[in-house]
Design a protein around this motif. Structure first.
Motif, mmCIF file in Angstrom:
data_model
loop_
_atom_site.group_PDB
_atom_site.id
_atom_site.type_symbol
_atom_site.label_atom_id
_atom_site.label_comp_id
_atom_site.label_asym_id
_atom_site.label_seq_id
_atom_site.Cartn_x
_atom_site.Cartn_y
_atom_site.Cartn_z
ATOM 1 N N VAL A 91 -9.572 27.686 -77.696
ATOM 2 C CA VAL A 91 -11.020 27.611 -77.479
ATOM 3 C C VAL A 91 -11.337 27.834 -76.002
ATOM 4 C CG1 VAL A 91 -13.031 26.080 -77.541
ATOM 5 C CG2 VAL A 91 -11.430 26.117 -79.466
ATOM 6 N N SER A 92 -10.526 27.269 -75.117
ATOM 7 C CA SER A 92 -10.748 27.449 -73.675
ATOM 8 C C SER A 92 -10.680 28.924 -73.291
ATOM 9 C CB SER A 92 -9.716 26.656 -72.873
ATOM 10 O OG SER A 92 -9.890 25.270 -73.058
ATOM 11 N N GLU A 93 -9.670 29.621 -73.803
ATOM 12 C CA GLU A 93 -9.530 31.051 -73.490
ATOM 13 C C GLU A 93 -10.719 31.846 -74.005
ATOM 14 O OE1 GLU A 93 -4.948 32.366 -73.540
ATOM 15 O OE2 GLU A 93 -5.537 31.260 -75.354
ATOM 16 N N LEU A 94 -11.162 31.530 -75.204
ATOM 17 C CA LEU A 94 -12.283 32.265 -75.802
ATOM 18 C C LEU A 94 -13.583 32.005 -75.054
ATOM 19 C CD1 LEU A 94 -11.433 31.747 -79.574
ATOM 20 C CD2 LEU A 94 -11.106 33.815 -78.218
ATOM 21 N N VAL A 95 -13.824 30.749 -74.691
ATOM 22 C CA VAL A 95 -15.029 30.422 -73.930
ATOM 23 C C VAL A 95 -15.016 31.142 -72.591
ATOM 24 C CG1 VAL A 95 -16.213 28.579 -72.671
ATOM 25 C CG2 VAL A 95 -15.527 28.228 -75.049
ATOM 26 N N ARG A 96 -13.884 31.104 -71.914
ATOM 27 C CA ARG A 96 -13.800 31.753 -70.607
ATOM 28 C C ARG A 96 -13.982 33.266 -70.720
ATOM 29 N NH1 ARG A 96 -9.025 28.417 -67.340
ATOM 30 N NH2 ARG A 96 -10.286 26.521 -67.021
ATOM 31 N N LEU A 97 -13.492 33.855 -71.797
ATOM 32 C CA LEU A 97 -13.692 35.281 -72.018
ATOM 33 C C LEU A 97 -15.174 35.587 -72.236
ATOM 34 C CD1 LEU A 97 -12.484 38.083 -72.395
ATOM 35 C CD2 LEU A 97 -12.060 37.513 -74.798
ATOM 36 N N LEU A 98 -15.836 34.739 -72.993
ATOM 37 C CA LEU A 98 -17.275 34.888 -73.216
ATOM 38 C C LEU A 98 -18.045 34.780 -71.902
ATOM 39 C CD1 LEU A 98 -19.825 34.973 -75.029
ATOM 40 C CD2 LEU A 98 -19.558 32.497 -75.329
ATOM 41 N N VAL A 99 -17.681 33.804 -71.090
ATOM 42 C CA VAL A 99 -18.365 33.593 -69.808
ATOM 43 C C VAL A 99 -18.135 34.774 -68.869
ATOM 44 C CG1 VAL A 99 -18.416 32.156 -67.735
ATOM 45 C CG2 VAL A 99 -18.319 31.082 -69.997
ATOM 46 N N ARG A 100 -16.908 35.253 -68.808
ATOM 47 C CA ARG A 100 -16.609 36.389 -67.931
ATOM 48 C C ARG A 100 -17.337 37.652 -68.387
ATOM 49 N NH1 ARG A 100 -13.043 35.613 -63.980
ATOM 50 N NH2 ARG A 100 -11.637 33.819 -64.040
ATOM 51 N N ALA A 101 -17.461 37.820 -69.705
ATOM 52 C CA ALA A 101 -18.219 38.960 -70.212
ATOM 53 C C ALA A 101 -19.677 38.850 -69.777
ATOM 54 C CB ALA A 101 -18.115 39.026 -71.736
#
Length: 441
Positions: free
Chosen positions: A304-314
């Motif tokens: 979940v942390s990786e996915l959230v961070r990917l969303l934020v970076r996008a």
């Protein structure tokens, strides 16, 4: 709260200006989108988060959506899986509800992938969900109806290439070992595609986007006649957006630009080397594990942390994240994917304001990124180790910096001469994303 910082920190601010990168821009010519189309682009751009669903009879083999190509399976033998495809646990309401609860605003569904099988009721082929399977339910229709009920926008993936039809000719770089003789007429294949696209844009209500894939299968000088196809789509539904996963600079007639497995401006996957970042709305598509279609051995799901961070970076790049799930052959979304959706939903419930409807600032540093909404900036600190200070170039004066979660003040200094904001972050606790709210004058 303002805090007087040392000259050393001001030099730090200047040294870190490099992480602000201007993006090359490309302007389309020869295409005038309708007013409705422009409005839909804004809606799409505000959404920031969507879910990709790669589902077809390839799920029966549980080896991913490229199984026929990768293993050189005869397309006629492969097609026999359709007679056993009966996803008894498919429930459009459950799918859309889980996706909506995750905070996603739209779904992109594979109507016909490279294997040529259509997941909707088409009169132009018997190789489809209604005629070739015992299930005999129109998957696209059920999804479209449920998306309409729950207020989720629907995008439809459609493959330009086909590993099964004889009239997909000349043969492309893929599908050469699938048992086709390849002696058909391209014009009949082109008409077949346009007939199916007409069905999709006529029988299923408002479709917000057509997501094309497969142009890369043919040489660069191959004439796909995209202009005629795009004009048909815009005539049938003027507000329907068109995107094409060709990994190149957008063509006239395209309404958004996508990046496969990469954020805009990056090329870690090796698929974006010939493209520039256009002025169109942007989207990054990525897998939740390692595959697009269901693969039984691939349980390596991102956290979940990786996915959230990917969303934020996008979002920091001014792009949407289209996160993929490969449904199981029985019609269920994998439990691991549902768990991740739930975790992302919990985070978005608290922090969605910092993502939805924001603009990217073009700031992409080791510590994180920045999104903007009006006169408010959101500094997203994604580093596992909290830095002592962070700085960003900024032309507007600052009135307040605080923790987003509770409004606690954070020490900062704004240097109007250098046009730089420096924030004291030492002492803050790390998190999936520690967000600072910056209020501008």
């Amino acid at each position: 709260m303002k805090h007087k910082l040392s000259k050393k920190l001001l030099l730090f601010c200047l040294g870190n200006m490099a992480f602000f990168s201007s993006q090359p821009l490309f302007s389309q010519s020869g295409y005038q989108p309708s007013e409705l189309n422009l409005q839909v682009r804004e809606q799409f751009n505000d959404d920031r988060f969507g879910i990709f669903l790669h589902w077809g009879i390839y799920s029966m083999y549980a080896q991913g959506e490229w199984y026929m190509q990768n293993e050189g399976i005869d397309c006629h033998e492969y097609a026999k899986a359709a007679s056993g495809f009966y996803p008894s646990k498919f429930n459009a309401h459950e799918w859309v509800s889980a996706i909506k609860a995750a905070g996603a605003k739209y779904i992109c569904f594979t109507t016909r992938h490279h294997d040529g099988f259509s997941m909707f009721d088409t009169q132009y082929s018997d190789y489809d969900i209604m005629d070739a399977t015992p299930f005999k339910r129109d998957i696209v229709k059920e999804l479209a109806d449920e998306c309409a009920k729950q207020g989720i926008a629907l995008h439809l993936y459609y493959s330009h290439l086909d590993w099964t039809r004889e009239d997909y000719y000349p043969l492309g770089r893929t599908g050469r070992n699938t048992g086709r003789k390849g002696h058909g007429e391209w014009s009949t294949y082109f008409q077949f595609m346009n007939n199916q696209l007409t069905e999709l844009l006529t029988n299923y209500g408002p479709i917000r986007a057509i997501w094309f894939d497969g142009v890369w299968d043919q040489p660069d000088d191959f004439n796909w006649n995209l202009g005629e196809q795009y004009a048909l789509i815009h005539k049938l539904q003027p507000g329907c957006l068109i995107g094409n996963n060709h990994h190149k600079t957008p063509n006239a007639g395209e309404d958004f630009q996508m990046f496969e497995r990469d954020l805009p401006g990056e090329n870690k996957a090796g698929l974006s080397d010939e493209s520039v970042i256009s002025k169109l709305p942007l989207e990054t598509c990525e897998t939740m594990n390692g595959m697009w279609g269901y693969k039984i051995k691939d349980q390596n799901y991102k956290s979940v942390s990786e996915l959230v961070r990917l969303l934020v970076r996008a979002a920091g790049k001014g792009a949407n994240l289209l996160m993929n799930i490969g449904p199981q052959p029985n019609g269920e979304l994998p439990a691991a994917a549902l768990e991740r959706l739930k975790g992302m939903g919990a985070w978005m419930d608290k922090n969605g304001e910092t993502i939805y409807g924001t603009d990217g600032m073009g700031i992409y540093a080791d510590w994180g990124t920045v999104t903007r909404k009006g006169n408010t900036l959101f500094m997203h600190i994604l580093a596992d180790v909290m830095p002592e200070v962070i700085s960003i170039p900024l032309s507007q004066k600052v009135t307040k910096v605080s923790l987003y979660e509770d409004g606690a003040p954070v020490n900062y200094q704004y240097n109007s001469k250098m046009k730089c904001l420096t924030v004291q972050t030492s002492g803050l606790k790390t998190d999936i994303d520690r967000i600072l709210k910056v209020e501008l004058k």
